[in-house]
Structure formats: C-alpha cells, structure tokens
Design a protein around this motif. Structure first.
Motif, PDB file in Angstrom:
ATOM      1  N   ASP A 195      -5.611  26.308 -37.465  1.00  0.00           N
ATOM      2  CA  ASP A 195      -4.305  25.784 -37.058  1.00  0.00           C
ATOM      3  C   ASP A 195      -3.170  26.763 -37.363  1.00  0.00           C
TER       4      ASP A 195
ATOM      5  N   ASP B  30      -2.724  29.057 -34.480  1.00  0.00           N
ATOM      6  CA  ASP B  30      -2.592  28.464 -33.150  1.00  0.00           C
ATOM      7  C   ASP B  30      -1.127  28.528 -32.715  1.00  0.00           C
TER       8      ASP B  30
ATOM      9  N   LYS C 272       0.189  27.140 -30.199  1.00  0.00           N
ATOM     10  CA  LYS C 272       0.670  25.850 -29.718  1.00  0.00           C
ATOM     11  C   LYS C 272       1.270  25.042 -30.868  1.00  0.00           C
ATOM     12  N   LEU C 273       0.644  25.108 -32.041  1.00  0.00           N
ATOM     13  CA  LEU C 273       1.134  24.373 -33.203  1.00  0.00           C
ATOM     14  C   LEU C 273       2.249  25.117 -33.926  1.00  0.00           C
ATOM     15  N   HIS C 274       2.207  26.450 -33.880  1.00  0.00           N
ATOM     16  CA  HIS C 274       3.219  27.270 -34.555  1.00  0.00           C
ATOM     17  C   HIS C 274       3.754  28.307 -33.565  1.00  0.00           C
TER      18      HIS C 274
ATOM     19  N   ASN D 193      -4.405  32.697 -30.282  1.00  0.00           N
ATOM     20  CA  ASN D 193      -4.041  33.021 -31.666  1.00  0.00           C
ATOM     21  C   ASN D 193      -3.768  34.500 -31.900  1.00  0.00           C
TER      22      ASN D 193
END
Length: 341
Positions: A143, A146, A148-150, A211
C-alpha cells in the motif's frame, strides 16, 4: 558340580582364544551410508551459513551475482538483433572507435566520476526494463507504494493507471527532475538503483506501473541521505513535489528502511559492478557517450588524479601496517633484570 558345563565355571583362556580365532574377520560394507552406520556427524560443507548462500544470489549485496536489470534487458536486446537479421536491416554505420598505439579514445565517464546525464539515462533505462519485463506471478502490491492510495499530485489518477507501462522518456524526466532540483550527484543515481533492486529482492515485490514512482522516490530519498554529505531533507522534496505531505515522505522512508531490513551498506565492489553493468546496458541500447581522443591536458589530469589515489592508498597501507616484528629479526641484545632469591 560334576557336570562338564556349569554356570559357575567359565571357559579357560585357551578355549576363549580358540573361539575368537574361529570368528570371521570384519569386512565393512561399502554401501552403508552415514545414517545406516549411526554416524550422524554433520559434514563441514553442511554447516555453511545459509544467509551467506542466499546473499550470493542477491546482486545488491554480493559482487559476483548478476544484476537483475541486465538480465531483464537481454531478452529485448536479442529480439532487436533477431528482428534486424530477419528484415535484413543494417544497424547503421558503426560509430565505435578503437584505440591504437598513437591515439587513445576515452569518454567523459569513469567509475569514480560518472557523467550525470549519461548515468541518469542508464538508470531510467534499467527501471524501464524492470517494469516491462516484470514477473506476472501475482506478487503483492504494498500500500505504501500504491500511487492510487498515495498520489504524488492532486490530479486524478486514471482508472487504468496500473496497466499502462511508462515509456523510458517518462521515467527519465521524473528522475531528472528530482536530481536537478535536489542537486544530486551521478554516484547517487547508481546507489538508487542498488537500493531499488535490494527492495525488490528483500520484499519479494515487483515494480509495476502502479508503484514505480513511489519506489523510485523512496530509493532516491534514501540514497541521497546515505551518499551525499549534505543530505536533502524530506521537507525539501515536498517543495519539489508540491502536492505531497511531509508525513507521507516520512512514512515512505520509514517503511522503505524496514523492507530493506535497515541494510543500507553498499560495498565498493557492488557499486563498481552496477556501474559497469550500466555501461554494458548503454552499449547494447546505443546510449554510449561519444569517444574523444585523449588530449595532452586530459592525460595530465588523469595522471594527477591517479597520483592522488596512489598517495591516498599508500597512507592507508601505512596506517594499517602491523607494528609488531618477529623476534628472528631482532639482533640487539636485550637487558633483563636478574632475580636473586
């Protein structure tokens, strides 16, 4: 008691010797193994350190292990050569120059002073081959990396962000922007690639379109602090990447270090291996620096640099020289006090 045989009467030594002489001589069975004979002593070869054996297969730790990016690039290089051969296309006029007795051709990049622009291009190409020829065995996506999340910017991340492979130019622009803004050196780019491959090996992950930016950012962040004397702070990277918070940078650095198991050591042999493998990668992809004839001024500079290196290593050898001598070489008489009892 008159019986010939009795439990209280033992055979005479003479009879025992005769009985022992009738025994067959001992002949060991050659087919018996150590387990069959009950000898479970561990052989010295079985007591080797498992960590050392695993380290030999890790290119970021061991100088004899082949770099991952070079092996991943071999497939594309062979395909290019095969395509040129099938289509009967000539690769073009050979521009490679060879040295002779009268003229020596050199480029501007050495292992101690690599060319910055050339090194960044090679590192970007290595990352490109990592992404293009990544393993498709469904490795997990952490995560912290990633995008998309960060996200690194406030712009909306595309829905297919994890499916579009970045081009080599896009990777080069991203790395060049960070290096030029933070004023990092070419050696830092090589250490960045070492940390990147160490992360992929230790964490057992793959670099992919989802990533790659955050993995490269974390490797650059760590390499700049380890290599450069005046390290760039995390808040300075927030000035370069306007939309990222300093807390996110701190967490990225912390988890990157944990995944590396806090192993940030880069031996000189590993550094040199990555440098020369990057040169091999550049030659296979026509990214080599132009060769120029060795001039008198450049020869004098190289001689001065080699002289400084010789003096440096000479001082180190003197400092590490043992001060003890053998008594065989001592010819002087020694005085010792007599003890009178």
């Amino acid at each position: 008691m008159g019986n010939a045989t009795s439990c209280c009467v033992s055979a005479s030594p003479k009879l025992r010797r005769k009985a022992h002489s009738r025994l067959e001589p001992y002949q060991p069975d050659a087919e018996l193994s150590r387990e069959d004979t009950g000898c479970n002593l561990q052989h010295i070869s079985d007591r080797e350190n498992i960590d050392d054996l695993n380290m030999e297969s890790n290119p970021s730790d061991h100088p004899r292990a082949s770099t991952i990016f070079l092996s991943k690039s071999q497939t594309d290089v062979r395909e290019k050569r095969k395509s040129l051969y099938i289509n009967h296309k000539h690769p073009g006029q050979l521009r490679r120059k060879y040295s002779s007795c009268s003229t020596i051709f050199l480029d501007e990049s050495t292992v101690s002073q690599p060319n910055l622009k050339y090194t960044i291009k090679c590192v970007a190409l290595a990352i490109y081959y990592h992404i293009k020829n990544r393993d498709t065995d469904g490795r997990m996506l952490l995560d912290i990396f990633d995008e998309k999340l960060h996200p690194l910017s406030k712009s909306e991340v595309p829905l297919d962000y994890d499916k579009r492979d970045p081009e080599q130019k896009q990777i080069y622009r991203f790395v060049r922007t960070l290096f030029s803004a933070a004023q990092l050196t070419a050696e830092c780019a090589i250490v960045t690639l070492v940390y990147l491959e160490r992360l992929l090996t230790y964490a057992e992950i793959d670099i992919c379109p989802a990533n790659w930016k955050r993995i490269v950012l974390g490797a650059i962040l760590l390499a700049s602090k380890v290599w450069d004397d005046q390290a760039v702070w995390n808040v300075d990277y927030c000035q370069i990447l306007k939309d990222i918070a300093v807390e996110d940078m701190n967490e990225l650095e912390r988890q990157f270090l944990e995944l590396l198991q806090f192993n940030i050591n880069v031996p000189s042999s590993v550094y040199a291996k990555y440098y020369f493998d990057l040169r091999s990668l550049s030659e296979a992809n026509s990214l080599s620096l132009p060769l120029e004839p060795l001039s008198r001024d450049k020869a004098q500079k190289l001689e001065a640099i080699s002289g400084l290196c010789d003096d440096k290593y000479k001082d180190l050898r003197k400092a590490n020289k043992k001060r003890s001598v053998s008594t065989d070489n001592v010819n002087t008489a020694r005085w010792a006090p007599a003890i009178v009892s």
